[in-house]
Motif scaffolding. Structure first.
Motif, short mmCIF file in Angstrom:
data_model
loop_
_atom_site.label_atom_id
_atom_site.label_comp_id
_atom_site.label_asym_id
_atom_site.label_seq_id
_atom_site.Cartn_x
_atom_site.Cartn_y
_atom_site.Cartn_z
N ASP A 43 0.82 -1.44 -0.62
CA ASP A 43 -0.03 0.25 -0.03
C ASP A 43 1.61 1.28 0.15
O ASP A 43 2.27 1.33 -0.64
CB ASP A 43 -0.90 -0.20 1.25
N GLY A 44 0.31 2.43 0.47
CA GLY A 44 1.27 3.21 0.99
C GLY A 44 1.28 3.92 1.47
O GLY A 44 2.89 4.90 1.87
N LYS A 91 -8.31 1.01 -2.90
CA LYS A 91 -7.33 1.22 -4.04
C LYS A 91 -6.06 1.62 -3.61
O LYS A 91 -4.92 1.41 -4.05
CB LYS A 91 -7.96 2.35 -3.99
N THR A 93 -4.58 3.15 -1.08
CA THR A 93 -3.61 4.71 -0.90
C THR A 93 -3.39 4.55 0.51
O THR A 93 -3.21 5.57 0.51
CB THR A 93 -4.78 5.21 -1.58
N ASN A 95 -1.54 5.03 4.20
CA ASN A 95 0.14 5.01 4.26
C ASN A 95 0.36 4.14 4.86
O ASN A 95 1.88 4.13 5.86
CB ASN A 95 -0.21 6.66 4.31
N THR A 131 -15.11 4.88 -5.66
CA THR A 131 -14.15 6.17 -5.41
C THR A 131 -15.37 6.71 -4.72
O THR A 131 -16.07 7.39 -5.49
CB THR A 131 -13.24 6.44 -6.11
N THR A 152 -6.38 12.39 -0.58
CA THR A 152 -6.94 10.62 -2.34
C THR A 152 -8.28 10.46 -2.16
O THR A 152 -9.05 9.20 -2.07
CB THR A 152 -5.71 9.59 -1.82
N SER A 155 -9.48 7.24 -3.28
CA SER A 155 -9.56 6.17 -2.48
C SER A 155 -11.13 5.23 -2.56
O SER A 155 -11.88 6.34 -3.42
CB SER A 155 -9.35 6.71 -1.10
N HIS A 326 -0.19 14.36 1.60
CA HIS A 326 0.06 15.20 -0.09
C HIS A 326 1.42 16.19 0.40
O HIS A 326 2.43 15.65 -0.54
CB HIS A 326 -0.87 15.27 -1.32
N GLU A 329 4.49 14.09 0.58
CA GLU A 329 4.95 13.22 -1.20
C GLU A 329 5.71 14.61 -1.49
O GLU A 329 6.35 13.52 -2.35
CB GLU A 329 3.45 12.34 -0.82
#
Length: 447
Positions: A43-44, A91, A93, A95, A131, A152, A155, A326, A329
């Motif tokens: 995953d993220g 999805k 996403t 973290n 989503t 996100t 997601s 984000h 990121e």
């Protein structure tokens, strides 16, 4: 066919499950190919250098792709009847490692079960794989909007409810367990494959526990009247000029959907956009059109300048994608192997910012507002897990609330979830390794 690595650790009848899943879903609904299993097993969590150092943490033996809530239910029924561990996945996403199959077994990929079932007055029902952006679009067509969506926005609904907490809209509505969920359809790991409908307080017990007490297959969420939003971009000579506006914007009426601010370091790391000039602290907000003039006056009185005001859902999505995690990121992309982050909250983020920044070397705060209080992500230069965890005590001394994003344990109402799971997952098959004794979750939370 069972793969060699699966045979080495598999205490359950995998071949029997694979055969049954192929009967239920067809050949294309099941995969034991290594590439598919690897994709479904991450995953993220690479956002966290602490977790990244431990990857890979697990590998699926088989991946299932049900296309409806009913198919999800029968897959869960089959796996739990055969005693195969089940790791639910949207999805991917998240973290924090929530979707990593620590003990192998089945990864349940629910992204194909994405039907929007109904849109009514004040509520929307959809399957787990829908989503969040598709739900917002469906609500908008009915002159409504969802209360919140994660940064996100691609997601999935099930993933956001089971693994997320808040996002765009939280400035007004708080977290996703605070009035966002009206009802859930759940499948337990009891071997029956039956869908259980829960509403109100009973539904909240399944929110933000990573699917460890039951798997969400369908959800009914709250809607509100659609507003006319504007993307608002401002910049400042310094971050200190920006900070008081996080409170002032939180007093606009109607409330913004999001306010978000950063040091110039972020503007320097982002793709070129004249509304986010390099070298300047940046404020982005999603404002009701009726408050744009008042927001402009606040910015100018604070010594800043309004760079742009933009219309359209794409602008709101752009601003959302520069919020919450984000910015970290973007910093990691611009400066690889440098930054980590800690989730923080409280008035010291504004009133004692220099001390907050000093907690970690290279400290920099991404700040937002949620439910009347400052929240944010405090980034620092990464050196070791010990350095990260040592900072928690210093944050607490400053009166800063924190949440440790470098662990995968359920730390929201874990005792309640463990009690529920005793009956809904008697054999511990749902997302094994994520529901543990709270004392093992280092630095879990300070309010």
């Amino acid at each position: 066919m069972t793969t060699p690595d699966a045979k080495r650790h598999m205490p359950y009848p995998l071949e029997e499950l694979i055969a049954e899943l192929r009967e239920l879903l067809g050949e294309r609904g099941v995969s034991v190919e290594l590439a598919a299993r690897e994709r479904a097993s991450v995953d993220g969590s690479r956002l966290s250098p602490v977790i990244s150092a431990q990857l890979p943490l697990g590998l699926a033996d088989v991946v299932a792709y049900p296309t409806s809530a009913d198919e999800i239910a029968v897959v869960v029924g089959a796996a739990s009847r055969l005693g195969v561990p089940i790791t639910p996945r949207g999805k991917g996403t998240g973290n924090y490692g929530q979707a990593i199959p620590f003990t192998g077994g089945l990864v349940l990929d629910m992204t194909k079960a994405r039907a929007v079932v109904s849109v009514g007055d004040g509520e929307l029902t959809a399957e787990a794989g829908a989503t969040m952006v598709s739900l917002e679009q469906a609500a908008n067509k009915a002159d409504q909007q969802i209360l919140m969506y994660p940064s996100t926005a691609q997601s999935s609904l099930g993933g956001f409810l089971a693994g997320g907490s808040g996002g765009t809209g939280s400035i007004k509505h708080g977290s996703n367990h605070q009035g966002f969920v009206k009802a859930l359809d759940i499948v337990h790991a009891d071997g029956t494959g039956e869908i259980v409908h829960v509403e109100g307080d009973e539904a909240q017990k399944y929110v933000h526990n990573y699917g460890t007490a039951g798997i969400i297959v369908r959800a009914t969420i709250a809607l509100e009247q659609l507003q006319d939003w504007r993307g608002f971009f401002a910049s400042f000579d310094s971050f200190e000029q920006l900070l008081p506006l996080m409170r002032a914007f939180g007093e606009l009426d109607p409330l913004p959907r999001l306010t978000s601010g950063d040091l110039s370091t972020l503007a320097d790391a982002l793709p070129d956009d004249p509304a986010i000039p390099a070298g300047r602290a940046s404020l982005r907000a999603i404002l009701d059109v009726s408050t744009v003039d008042a927001a402009t006056a606040l910015v100018e009185a604070a010594g800043g300048r309004v760079e742009d005001v933009r219309e359209g859902p794409q602008t709101s999505m752009k601003i959302s994608m520069m919020s919450y995690n984000h910015p970290i990121e973007w910093l990691q992309k611009a400066y690889p192997d440098t930054y980590f982050h800690v989730e923080v909250s409280g008035d010291p983020l504004i009133d004692r910012i220099d001390e907050v920044h000093a907690v970690y070397p290279g400290g920099m705060l991404h700040i937002e507002t949620a439910h009347g209080r400052p929240i944010g992500m405090l980034a620092g230069r990464y050196s070791s897990p010990e350095e990260v965890f040592a900072g928690f005590d210093r944050l607490a001394e400053l009166g800063v609330g924190y949440h440790n994003p470098h662990q995968w344990f359920v730390d929201f109402e874990p005792a309640r979830t463990r009690e529920l799971a005793r009956t809904t997952d008697p054999n511990g098959l749902l997302n094994p390794g994520k529901l543990v004794d709270a004392t093992l979750a280092t630095g879990a939370k300070v309010s």
